[in-house]
Design a protein around this motif. Structure first.
Motif, PDB file in Angstrom:
ATOM      1  N   ALA A  31       0.820  -1.222   0.000  1.00 28.08           N
ATOM      2  CA  ALA A  31       0.000   0.000   0.000  1.00 28.08           C
ATOM      3  C   ALA A  31       0.850   1.267   0.000  1.00 28.08           C
ATOM      4  CB  ALA A  31      -0.902   0.010   1.232  1.00 28.08           C
ATOM      5  N   ARG A  32       0.278   2.295  -0.594  1.00 29.35           N
ATOM      6  CA  ARG A  32       0.796   3.663  -0.451  1.00 29.35           C
ATOM      7  C   ARG A  32      -0.339   4.424   0.207  1.00 29.35           C
ATOM      8  NH1 ARG A  32       4.696   1.316  -0.914  1.00 29.35           N
ATOM      9  NH2 ARG A  32       6.439   1.583  -2.331  1.00 29.35           N
ATOM     10  N   HIS A  33      -0.320   4.408   1.534  1.00 29.14           N
ATOM     11  CA  HIS A  33      -1.472   4.836   2.316  1.00 29.14           C
ATOM     12  C   HIS A  33      -1.053   6.025   3.179  1.00 29.14           C
ATOM     13  CE1 HIS A  33      -5.328   3.055   4.210  1.00 29.14           C
ATOM     14  NE2 HIS A  33      -5.165   4.251   4.746  1.00 29.14           N
ATOM     15  N   ALA A  34      -1.816   7.080   3.140  1.00 31.24           N
ATOM     16  CA  ALA A  34      -1.510   8.246   3.975  1.00 31.24           C
ATOM     17  C   ALA A  34      -2.507   8.335   5.121  1.00 31.24           C
ATOM     18  CB  ALA A  34      -1.550   9.522   3.143  1.00 31.24           C
ATOM     19  N   ARG A 167       8.236  -5.231   6.065  1.00 30.70           N
ATOM     20  CA  ARG A 167       7.097  -5.522   5.194  1.00 30.70           C
ATOM     21  C   ARG A 167       6.140  -4.327   5.244  1.00 30.70           C
ATOM     22  NH1 ARG A 167       7.616  -8.446   1.812  1.00 30.70           N
ATOM     23  NH2 ARG A 167       5.456  -9.194   1.780  1.00 30.70           N
ATOM     24  N   VAL A 168       6.151  -3.664   6.403  1.00 34.02           N
ATOM     25  CA  VAL A 168       5.320  -2.474   6.620  1.00 34.02           C
ATOM     26  C   VAL A 168       6.207  -1.389   7.208  1.00 34.02           C
ATOM     27  CG1 VAL A 168       3.388  -1.509   7.906  1.00 34.02           C
ATOM     28  CG2 VAL A 168       3.242  -3.856   7.042  1.00 34.02           C
ATOM     29  N   LEU A 169       6.164  -0.218   6.588  1.00 32.05           N
ATOM     30  CA  LEU A 169       7.003   0.893   7.030  1.00 32.05           C
ATOM     31  C   LEU A 169       6.099   2.058   7.423  1.00 32.05           C
ATOM     32  CD1 LEU A 169       9.859   2.100   7.276  1.00 32.05           C
ATOM     33  CD2 LEU A 169       9.790   2.602   4.837  1.00 32.05           C
ATOM     34  N   LEU A 170       6.298   2.558   8.640  1.00 30.14           N
ATOM     35  CA  LEU A 170       5.478   3.643   9.169  1.00 30.14           C
ATOM     36  C   LEU A 170       6.331   4.911   9.198  1.00 30.14           C
ATOM     37  CD1 LEU A 170       4.114   1.611  12.214  1.00 30.14           C
ATOM     38  CD2 LEU A 170       3.039   1.847   9.959  1.00 30.14           C
ATOM     39  N   ARG A 195       8.044  -1.507  -4.077  1.00 36.01           N
ATOM     40  CA  ARG A 195       6.590  -1.698  -4.049  1.00 36.01           C
ATOM     41  C   ARG A 195       6.155  -2.856  -3.157  1.00 36.01           C
ATOM     42  NH1 ARG A 195       2.914   2.248  -5.596  1.00 36.01           N
ATOM     43  NH2 ARG A 195       1.587   0.645  -4.688  1.00 36.01           N
ATOM     44  N   ASP A 196       7.068  -3.725  -2.774  1.00 37.48           N
ATOM     45  CA  ASP A 196       6.633  -4.835  -1.920  1.00 37.48           C
ATOM     46  C   ASP A 196       6.567  -4.442  -0.436  1.00 37.48           C
ATOM     47  OD1 ASP A 196       9.350  -4.637  -1.577  1.00 37.48           O
ATOM     48  OD2 ASP A 196       9.730  -6.794  -1.661  1.00 37.48           O
ATOM     49  N   VAL A 197       6.951  -3.204  -0.135  1.00 41.94           N
ATOM     50  CA  VAL A 197       6.813  -2.699   1.236  1.00 41.94           C
ATOM     51  C   VAL A 197       5.536  -1.858   1.303  1.00 41.94           C
ATOM     52  CG1 VAL A 197       7.876  -1.313   3.053  1.00 41.94           C
ATOM     53  CG2 VAL A 197       9.324  -2.559   1.435  1.00 41.94           C
ATOM     54  N   ALA A 198       4.662  -2.191   2.245  1.00 43.49           N
ATOM     55  CA  ALA A 198       3.475  -1.361   2.464  1.00 43.49           C
ATOM     56  C   ALA A 198       3.899  -0.158   3.300  1.00 43.49           C
ATOM     57  CB  ALA A 198       2.404  -2.155   3.197  1.00 43.49           C
ATOM     58  N   VAL A 199       3.477   1.035   2.884  1.00 45.74           N
ATOM     59  CA  VAL A 199       3.911   2.254   3.575  1.00 45.74           C
ATOM     60  C   VAL A 199       2.696   3.008   4.101  1.00 45.74           C
ATOM     61  CG1 VAL A 199       5.191   4.425   3.373  1.00 45.74           C
ATOM     62  CG2 VAL A 199       5.892   2.449   2.001  1.00 45.74           C
ATOM     63  N   LEU A 200       2.765   3.367   5.385  1.00 44.59           N
ATOM     64  CA  LEU A 200       1.781   4.274   5.975  1.00 44.59           C
ATOM     65  C   LEU A 200       2.506   5.580   6.259  1.00 44.59           C
ATOM     66  CD1 LEU A 200      -1.167   4.563   7.040  1.00 44.59           C
ATOM     67  CD2 LEU A 200      -0.249   4.042   9.314  1.00 44.59           C
ATOM     68  N   LEU A 201       2.083   6.626   5.568  1.00 46.83           N
ATOM     69  CA  LEU A 201       2.756   7.929   5.667  1.00 46.83           C
ATOM     70  C   LEU A 201       1.868   8.918   6.409  1.00 46.83           C
ATOM     71  CD1 LEU A 201       5.003   9.980   4.612  1.00 46.83           C
ATOM     72  CD2 LEU A 201       3.409  10.456   2.758  1.00 46.83           C
ATOM     73  N   ILE A 202       2.408   9.472   7.483  1.00 44.70           N
ATOM     74  CA  ILE A 202       1.725  10.563   8.175  1.00 44.70           C
ATOM     75  C   ILE A 202       2.365  11.854   7.700  1.00 44.70           C
ATOM     76  CG2 ILE A 202       1.335  11.653  10.407  1.00 44.70           C
ATOM     77  CD1 ILE A 202       1.389   8.859  11.633  1.00 44.70           C
ATOM     78  N   ALA A 213       0.226   9.005  -2.160  1.00 38.67           N
ATOM     79  CA  ALA A 213      -0.725   7.998  -1.697  1.00 38.67           C
ATOM     80  C   ALA A 213      -1.685   7.552  -2.790  1.00 38.67           C
ATOM     81  CB  ALA A 213      -1.525   8.552  -0.516  1.00 38.67           C
ATOM     82  N   ASP A 214      -2.170   6.295  -2.649  1.00 34.48           N
ATOM     83  CA  ASP A 214      -3.332   5.919  -3.448  1.00 34.48           C
ATOM     84  C   ASP A 214      -4.554   5.742  -2.549  1.00 34.48           C
ATOM     85  OD1 ASP A 214      -2.545   3.400  -2.424  1.00 34.48           O
ATOM     86  OD2 ASP A 214      -1.411   2.995  -4.253  1.00 34.48           O
ATOM     87  N   ARG A 215      -4.328   5.736  -1.242  1.00 37.74           N
ATOM     88  CA  ARG A 215      -5.433   5.678  -0.288  1.00 37.74           C
ATOM     89  C   ARG A 215      -5.149   6.600   0.874  1.00 37.74           C
ATOM     90  NH1 ARG A 215      -9.642   2.485  -0.895  1.00 37.74           N
ATOM     91  NH2 ARG A 215     -10.895   2.705   0.982  1.00 37.74           N
ATOM     92  N   ILE A 216      -6.182   7.207   1.412  1.00 37.24           N
ATOM     93  CA  ILE A 216      -6.005   8.151   2.518  1.00 37.24           C
ATOM     94  C   ILE A 216      -7.019   7.832   3.616  1.00 37.24           C
ATOM     95  CG2 ILE A 216      -6.106  10.585   3.225  1.00 37.24           C
ATOM     96  CD1 ILE A 216      -5.312  11.406   0.432  1.00 37.24           C
TER      97      ILE A 216
END
Ligand SMILES: Nc1ncnc2c1ncn2[C@@H]1O[C@H](COP(=O)(O)OP(=O)(O)OP(=O)(O)O)[C@@H](O)[C@H]1O
Ligand SMILES: [Mg+2]
Length: 250
Positions: A31-34, A167-170, A195-202, A213-216
Motif C-alpha cells: 500500500a501507499r497509504h496516507a 514488510r510495513v514501514l510507518l 513496491r513490496d513494502v506497504a507504507v503508511l505515511l503521516i 498515496a493511493d489511499r487516505i
C-alpha cells in the motif's frame, strides 16, 4: 492474501482523554497509504500503538494475519514492522556507516561490534553502502551524523528503518522541519521505496500526500473520520471542512 497490517477496534485512553477511538484500519500489501488529520488527532499515538511503544486500552493489531497486539516492540520489528527512528544522542555521534551497520547487524543477529570485524563482514558493508546510496547518503557515509544537513539526518532515519527489511514501514512526518531546498530529496526517497513494502505515511503537506498515496485515512479526535481513495478524500466536503480548513461548500 492477508492485509499487510490491520487494526480492529484499536483504542487508547490517556486518563479521560481518548487519543485513539475504535480505529479499524487496513493496509493492503504494498500500500501507499496516507494517514492525515489535524494536530492532536492521534496519528502519532496510532503509530505508537502499532509499534508497541504504547499498549492499547482495547482492540487488536494484525501483521500479515498474525496477532501482534501483545508482542514487544523489538519482536514487531523482527516480524517486519518498522518505523522511522528519532535520531538520538548515540546516533548523532556515529556516522551513517556505523548507524546503518548497527541496524543491519541487529537484523542479522551478528552483534553490535560488527565494525571491529569489518574484514569478515564484506556482505554487511555492501548492504550498508547500497542502503546509503538509495537514501542519498553515499557521499556522507563517514561523516558524523550531527554535522549532516537536517534533510540527510531524516533520510538516515528512513534508511535505518529500511535496513530492518520491513514488510510495513510507518513514516511519521518524514519531512517535518526539513528546509524547503532539501524536501525534494525526502519526497524522492519515499517515492522510490520498493513496491513490496506497504507504507503508511503521516504527513501534513498535502502536495506530498497527494503525490504519494493511493489511499487516505483521515483521523479526527482519535477516530477514523474517512477512509477512501485519494480522489474520494480530495473531493469530500466534510474532509475539506475539517482538515483543510475550507468551507464545506467550497
Ligand atoms: N503520553 C501521552 N499522555 C497523555 N496524552 C497524550 C500522550 N500522547 C499523546 N497524548 C494526547 O493524545 C492526543 C493525540 O496526540 P498525537 O500526538 O497522537 O496527535 P497527532 O495527530 O500525532 O498530532 P500532530 O499532527 O501534532 O503530530 C493529543 O491530545 C495529545 O495531547
Ligand atoms: Mg504526530
Amino acid at each position: 492474501m492477508a492485509p499487510a497490517l490491520r487494526t480492529i477496534g484499536l483504542h487508547k485512553n490517556f486518563g479521560g482523554l481518548v487519543a485513539t477511538a475504535d480505529v479499524s484500519l487496513t493496509l493492503e500489501p504494498g500500500a501507499r497509504h496516507a494517514l492525515i488529520g489535524p494536530n492532536g488527532a492521534g496519528k502519532t499515538t496510532f503509530v505508537n500503538l502499532l509499534t508497541g511503544v504504547l499498549t492499547p486500552s482495547a482492540g487488536r493489531i494484525l501483521l500479515e494475519g498474525a496477532d501482534i497486539t501483545g508482542e514487544s516492540a523489538h519482536r514487531r520489528v523482527r516480524r517486519g514492522l518498522a518505523r522511522t527512528f528519532q535520531i538520538n544522542q548515540l546516533f548523532r555521534d556515529l556516522t551513517p556507516l556505523e548507524t546503518i551497520g548497527l541496524a543491519v547487524s541487529e537484523r542479522q543477529g551478528t552483534g553490535r561490534d560488527w565494525w571491529r570485524r569489518v574484514g569478515t563482514k564484506g556482505a554487511v558493508i555492501g548492504e550498508i553502502v547500497a542502503i546509503a546510496e538509495r537514501f542519498g547518503l553515499g557521499d556522507a557515509l563517514e561523516e558524523r551524523t550531527a554535522t549532516l544537513p537536517y534533510g540527510k539526518q531524516r533520510l538516515l532515519e528512513i534508511a535505518i528503518a529500511f535496513a530492518c527489511r520491513p514488510r510495513v514501514l510507518l513514516l511519521d512526518e518524514p519531512a517535518a522541519g526539513v528546509p524547503e531546498a532539501e524536501r525534494h530529496e525526502i519526497l524522492a526517497a519515499v517515492a522510490a521505496l520498493p513496491r513490496d513494502v506497504a507504507v503508511l505515511l503521516i504527513e501534513h503537506d498535502m502536495d506530498l500526500v497527494f503525490s504519494f498515496a493511493d489511499r487516505i485515512s483521515v483521523l479526527v479526535n482519535g477516530a477514523l473520520f474517512r477512509d477512501g481513495t485519494v480522489e474520494e478524500i480530495a473531493r469530500d466536503p466534510a474532509v475539506r471542512a475539517v482538515y483543510l480548513g475550507e468551507e464545506a461548500d467550497a
